[in-house]
Enzyme design. Structure first.
Site, mmCIF file in Angstrom:
data_model
loop_
_atom_site.group_PDB
_atom_site.id
_atom_site.type_symbol
_atom_site.label_atom_id
_atom_site.label_comp_id
_atom_site.label_asym_id
_atom_site.label_seq_id
_atom_site.Cartn_x
_atom_site.Cartn_y
_atom_site.Cartn_z
ATOM 1 N N HIS A 180 0.959 -1.371 -0.311
ATOM 2 C CA HIS A 180 -0.062 -0.462 -0.414
ATOM 3 C C HIS A 180 0.833 1.231 0.402
ATOM 4 C CE1 HIS A 180 -3.881 -2.102 -0.183
ATOM 5 N NE2 HIS A 180 -3.617 -2.765 1.220
ATOM 6 N N HIS B 198 -9.449 2.360 1.705
ATOM 7 C CA HIS B 198 -9.625 1.508 2.236
ATOM 8 C C HIS B 198 -10.362 1.653 3.396
ATOM 9 C CE1 HIS B 198 -7.944 -1.701 4.427
ATOM 10 N NE2 HIS B 198 -6.884 -1.765 2.631
ATOM 11 N N GLU C 236 -11.693 -2.355 -2.345
ATOM 12 C CA GLU C 236 -10.237 -1.986 -3.025
ATOM 13 C C GLU C 236 -10.408 -1.555 -4.359
ATOM 14 O OE1 GLU C 236 -6.988 -3.283 -0.264
ATOM 15 O OE2 GLU C 236 -9.057 -4.000 0.715
#
Length: 349
Positions: free
Chosen positions: A104, A178, A312
């Site tokens: 991420h 997220h 996502e």
């Protein structure tokens, strides 16, 4: 419709707290720090307004947000195997922040940036525009990256996120948000009885470190077949090896069949809430919070496993190593432009 803006001092920094509200009482609250969504209030089938996302109890807790609650994610959402990739025959090394892998965007990703923000209001929508320029080499990524993101709320109870970016070098990019959704309202229940429908015939196989093996698997005759809606709990009780590697749940990338919209529908029969996801992204990681435990203090209660579901929408970092996966390559001076809409409805609609 209106935008409310407040200043909040957190660890010596001045943060902005925004709330977008439409004419029907739906509201979305978020920070300019990390673009973190802290509240989405929507009606149930009886019109009762409650929060449907997980958020930490205190703003200070977002300074260290390993679960990425509500946050913008980039430059690359997902795991980059071995924390490295090559572009134009040049190898780039990234900081490892999950075992040997880069997750991420790393520690200097979108989720820990204090974004420049500007709000806007019209007769039909309200929103906030986020901008930031990431220098060449930031976080190990090539290219100076100019990013513009918009959060927009409409009177139809649609919350839209639009991502736009350009780089002065060939680079990689795929962005997402997220947020953990829980349609029960104010986290009254977990999400195991939420029904999910995904227009996807294939998903990406993962190894025991949640890294793509390179195989695309058919959803046929598996609990990964969400072409007809079924509850998340089916994956928790499954003995399918792919559910087991994800700690008894889902943490997998589904490749959309773009013949049908919405791409994803999540419903909670008890509250009557329904969430439709419409996107031009090629696929989505569905993560069912298999890694949460009871140690995190949230706004309404302590966290638990399966308390939320992340949707996502993004490209696949697996494309850096394997052919046939949705690409995350962004060429010099090309424009990255992606939109995801979270449309909140009820089963009465």
């Amino acid at each position: 419709m209106h935008v409310q803006e407040k200043e909040q001092t957190v660890a010596g920094q001045s943060w902005k707290v925004y709330t977008l509200e439409n004419d029907h009482g739906m509201s979305v609250s978020f920070l300019n720090y990390g673009g973190i969504i802290t509240n989405i209030t929507v009606p149930d089938r009886n019109g009762k307004l409650e929060n449907v996302v997980l958020s930490l109890a205190n703003y200070e807790d977002y300074l260290d947000n390993p679960n990425f609650f509500g946050a913008l994610v980039g430059r690359v959402a997902g795991r980059i195997e071995g924390s490295s990739f090559s572009i134009n025959d040049k190898k780039h090394l990234l900081p490892a922040n999950e075992g040997d892998h880069h997750l991420h965007g790393g520690s200097t990703g979108f989720h820990q940036i204090l974004w420049e923000t500007t709000s806007f209001e019209t007769d039909t929508q309200v929103g906030v525009h986020f901008t930031h320029t990431f220098p060449d080499g930031d976080g190990g990524y090539p290219g100076e990256l100019d990013v513009s993101i918009m959060y927009t709320l409409t009177n139809e109870n649609n919350f839209e996120i639009t991502y736009q970016a350009t780089s002065d070098q060939d680079t990689i990019l795929t962005t997402t948000n997220h947020s953990y959704f829980n349609l029960s309202g104010d986290l009254k229940r977990d999400i195991l009885q939420h029904d999910v429908q995904i227009n996807a015939s294939q998903f990406i196989e993962l190894d025991h470190e949640l890294i793509p093996t390179g195989e695309l698997l058919s959803v046929d005759d598996t609990v990964f077949d969400f072409r007809k809606a079924h509850p998340i709990i089916d994956g928790v009780h499954s003995i399918d090896q792919q559910n087991l590697v994800a700690s008894n749940g889902f943490d997998h990338y589904f490749i959309f069949d773009h013949s049908n919209q919405p791409n994803v529908t999540v419903t909670d029969g008890e509250s009557g809430r329904k969430l439709e996801v419409l996107t031009d992204q090629p696929g989505m990681v569905m993560y069912t919070a298999n890694g949460l435990d009871d140690s995190i203090q949230l706004k309404e209660r302590n966290s638990t496993k399966y308390l939320g579901v992340c949707l996502e929408t993004q490209g696949s970092p697996g494309s850096l190593k394997h052919e046939g996966f949705p690409s995350i390559y962004l060429g010099k001076d090309e424009t990255y432009h992606k939109t995801t809409t979270f449309a909140f409805r009820t089963l009465n609609d």
